[in-house]
Design an enzyme around this catalytic site. Structure first.
Site, PDB file in Angstrom:
ATOM      1  N   ASP A 135       0.856  -1.186   0.000  1.00 62.24           N
ATOM      2  CA  ASP A 135       0.000   0.000   0.000  1.00 62.24           C
ATOM      3  C   ASP A 135       0.891   1.234   0.000  1.00 62.24           C
ATOM      4  OD1 ASP A 135      -3.251   0.275   0.629  1.00 62.24           O
ATOM      5  OD2 ASP A 135      -2.081   2.109   0.993  1.00 62.24           O
ATOM      6  N   ASP A 162       4.659   2.156  -4.005  1.00 62.87           N
ATOM      7  CA  ASP A 162       3.701   2.345  -5.084  1.00 62.87           C
ATOM      8  C   ASP A 162       3.433   1.008  -5.794  1.00 62.87           C
ATOM      9  OD1 ASP A 162       2.317   3.065  -7.353  1.00 62.87           O
ATOM     10  OD2 ASP A 162       3.514   4.857  -7.734  1.00 62.87           O
ATOM     11  N   ASP A 246      -7.269  -4.673  -5.555  1.00 61.82           N
ATOM     12  CA  ASP A 246      -8.482  -4.040  -5.009  1.00 61.82           C
ATOM     13  C   ASP A 246      -8.233  -2.536  -5.106  1.00 61.82           C
ATOM     14  OD1 ASP A 246     -10.971  -3.979  -3.669  1.00 61.82           O
ATOM     15  OD2 ASP A 246      -9.971  -3.737  -1.739  1.00 61.82           O
ATOM     16  N   CYS A 308     -14.678  -0.634  -5.012  1.00 61.25           N
ATOM     17  CA  CYS A 308     -15.945  -0.346  -4.327  1.00 61.25           C
ATOM     18  C   CYS A 308     -16.586   0.869  -5.001  1.00 61.25           C
ATOM     19  CB  CYS A 308     -15.744  -0.157  -2.831  1.00 61.25           C
ATOM     20  SG  CYS A 308     -14.625   1.155  -2.386  1.00 61.25           S
TER      21      CYS A 308
HETATM   22  C1  LIG Z   1     -10.009   0.302  -1.753  1.00 60.63           C
HETATM   23  S1  LIG Z   1      -8.649   0.565  -0.710  1.00 60.63           S
HETATM   24  C2  LIG Z   1      -8.087  -1.071  -0.443  1.00 60.63           C
HETATM   25  C3  LIG Z   1      -8.871  -1.812   0.613  1.00 60.63           C
HETATM   26  C4  LIG Z   1      -8.174  -3.087   1.061  1.00 60.63           C
HETATM   27  N1  LIG Z   1      -7.940  -4.004  -0.028  1.00 60.63           N
HETATM   28  C5  LIG Z   1      -8.940  -3.802   2.153  1.00 60.63           C
HETATM   29  O1  LIG Z   1      -9.526  -4.850   1.918  1.00 60.63           O
HETATM   30  O2  LIG Z   1      -8.954  -3.295   3.265  1.00 60.63           O
HETATM   31  C6  LIG Z   1      -7.456   1.175  -1.807  1.00 60.63           C
HETATM   32  C7  LIG Z   1      -6.059   1.327  -1.213  1.00 60.63           C
HETATM   33  O3  LIG Z   1      -5.167   1.632  -2.300  1.00 60.63           O
HETATM   34  C8  LIG Z   1      -4.116   2.389  -1.766  1.00 60.63           C
HETATM   35  N2  LIG Z   1      -3.391   3.004  -2.900  1.00 60.63           N
HETATM   36  C9  LIG Z   1      -3.676   4.125  -3.589  1.00 60.63           C
HETATM   37  N3  LIG Z   1      -2.771   4.321  -4.572  1.00 60.63           N
HETATM   38  C10 LIG Z   1      -1.902   3.289  -4.496  1.00 60.63           C
HETATM   39  C11 LIG Z   1      -0.740   2.924  -5.227  1.00 60.63           C
HETATM   40  N4  LIG Z   1      -0.292   3.667  -6.246  1.00 60.63           N
HETATM   41  N5  LIG Z   1      -0.075   1.808  -4.871  1.00 60.63           N
HETATM   42  C12 LIG Z   1      -0.507   1.047  -3.836  1.00 60.63           C
HETATM   43  N6  LIG Z   1      -1.600   1.359  -3.095  1.00 60.63           N
HETATM   44  C13 LIG Z   1      -2.293   2.446  -3.432  1.00 60.63           C
HETATM   45  C14 LIG Z   1      -4.796   3.349  -0.825  1.00 60.63           C
HETATM   46  O4  LIG Z   1      -3.875   3.849   0.121  1.00 60.63           O
HETATM   47  C15 LIG Z   1      -5.872   2.442  -0.205  1.00 60.63           C
HETATM   48  O5  LIG Z   1      -5.424   1.923   1.014  1.00 60.63           O
END
Ligand SMILES: C[S@@+](CC[C@H](N)C(=O)[O-])C[C@H]1O[C@@H](n2cnc3c(N)ncnc32)[C@H](O)[C@@H]1O
Length: 380
Positions: A135, A162, A246, A308
């Site tokens: 994350d 990232d 996700d 979502c």
């Molecule tokens: C929908 S949430 C994920 C929920 C998680 N899978 C769960 O079940 O609790 C999306 C996540 O993507 C992360 N995110 C955003 N941009 C990202 C990136 N470039 N690389 C990795 N994570 C990223 C955000 O910080 C956030 O925690």
């Protein structure tokens, strides 16, 4: 119905989202029993604590539906790490990974971590499978780490970086166990979680004979000892068996989340979600995340893409674009979804049959709004 700001009304219209999804207020809640709990709680006792009946969910062991008004977080079983809350829509995404006990799984947007915990539940404790969570947000990853500790989850490591450029392959450190040699799981694969803390992102220089050009390893944000010392070999045999993307999204399918802005103010909502720069960069981000996840997946493996959001651009258009680009990507049926009732799939900009993808929403499936695509990488 709440009076949404004009930008959100436009967004709903453009994406053919029925505003009535935000009027459904009696959605059930769901819990999962922590299978690592050494003194599992009796079902009657749990019903007493939650003040409501529990109903089994066919096909999902240890997963229960309960009244939407039940307070999960306040109950002792939750505080003691015996149960956790997760929506059925999220469970469907995890179930679609078709997890086996020796699978190495990559969870590319893992925080706060409900799905990562459930992945780990499916891997169980008898195999050599691992889960690698990534994350970009350190504070969200810290929440994920707390969950790993609370639910005593081993063989899981977290990276704060990232997901579009993450390149660390599946751990090879447990190979001797896979091959039935040497150490037992107790001495190697199941160190107590307390041993695993590693907070910084220092890059350690190492001698490498594993084909890794950079001769360096990325230190995880969190990992038990066995996984922390993994040499991060770069050979194709260390690609992941399963990948969950996700993806970050506009979160518009999370009805309770959207309705909170009635209290917080729609200005904040417009700034956080409906800013055009943000939505356009989101579509790019989603494409980059699925592309990178795909590059880290073994031939024969499964990638699940989920959001979502109920928006066509973040769901059908991403998958349509992806399938038009990658010949070896094949959609498969999402298991369990049929028994729920699903919403109509939108036509993407690409001329591709997406009927095997799944849309869940409060009206059709009585869940949060969610999109799931299960994609197999064919062996060439
Ligand atoms: C929908 S949430 C994920 C929920 C998680 N899978 C769960 O079940 O609790 C999306 C996540 O993507 C992360 N995110 C955003 N941009 C990202 C990136 N470039 N690389 C990795 N994570 C990223 C955000 O910080 C956030 O925690």
């Amino acid at each position: 119905m709440p009076v949404f700001p004009p930008s959100f009304q436009k967004f709903l219209k453009e994406n053919e989202i029925d505003p009535a999804v935000y009027e459904i207020k009696d959605l059930p809640r769901y819990i999962r029993i922590n299978p690592r709990d050494r003194n599992p709680i009796d079902r009657n006792e749990l019903e007493l604590q939650l003040g409501t009946m529990l109903y089994s969910v066919p096909g999902l062991d240890g997963f229960f539906r309960l009244d939407g008004k039940a307070k999960i977080v306040g109950c002792q079983a939750y505080k003691d790490g015996k149960i956790y809350g997760i929506d059925l829509s999220s469970a469907i995404a995890v179930y679609a990974l078709d997890l086996k006990k020796d699978d190495h799984v990559l969870d590319l947007c893992c925080a706060p971590g409900a799905k990562l915990c459930m992945i780990s539940d499916f891997l169980g404790t008898n195999g050599t499978g691992t889960v690698t969570g990534v994350d970009i947000s350190k504070h969200r990853a810290a929440t994920c780490r707390s969950l790993l500790k609370k639910y005593r989850i081993g063989r899981a490591r977290l990276f704060v970086t990232d997901g579009t450029t993450f390149g660390v392959r599946a751990p090879s450190f447990l190979d001797p166990l896979r091959q039935g040699e040497g150490n037992t799981m107790r001495s190697s694969g199941q160190n107590r979680l307390g041993e695993g803390l590693s907070e910084d992102l220092t890059v350690l220089a190492v001698d490498s004979d594993n084909g890794h050009n950079s001769a360096s390893i990325i230190k995880p944000f969190w990992a038990p000892k066995t996984l922390r010392n993994d040499p991060q070999k770069a050979k194709d045999e260390y690609l992941y068996d399963k990948v969950l993307v996700d993806a970050e999204c506009t979160h518009d399918g999370s009805v309770t989340h959207i309705l909170k802005y009635e209290k917080w103010g729609w200005d904040a909502f417009e700034k956080n979600f409906m800013n055009l720069d943000r939505t356009e960069s989101l579509w790019d981000l989603q494409r980059q995340l699925i592309t990178n996840g795909w590059s880290l997946l073994k031939p024969g493996g499964i990638l699940v893409y989920s959001t979502c959001s109920l928006s066509r651009q973040q769901n059908e258009d991403v998958i349509g674009w992806f399938l038009s680009k990658y010949n070896h990507a094949q959609l498969e049926e999402v298991p369990l979804a049929a028994q729920l009732g699903t919403a109509r799939i939108r036509r993407s900009q690409y001329d591709i049959d997406l009927s095997m993808t799944v849309r869940l929403d409060p009206i059709c499936s009585k869940t949060s709004g969610f999109f799931v695509a299960k994609i197999r990488k064919s062996v060439v």
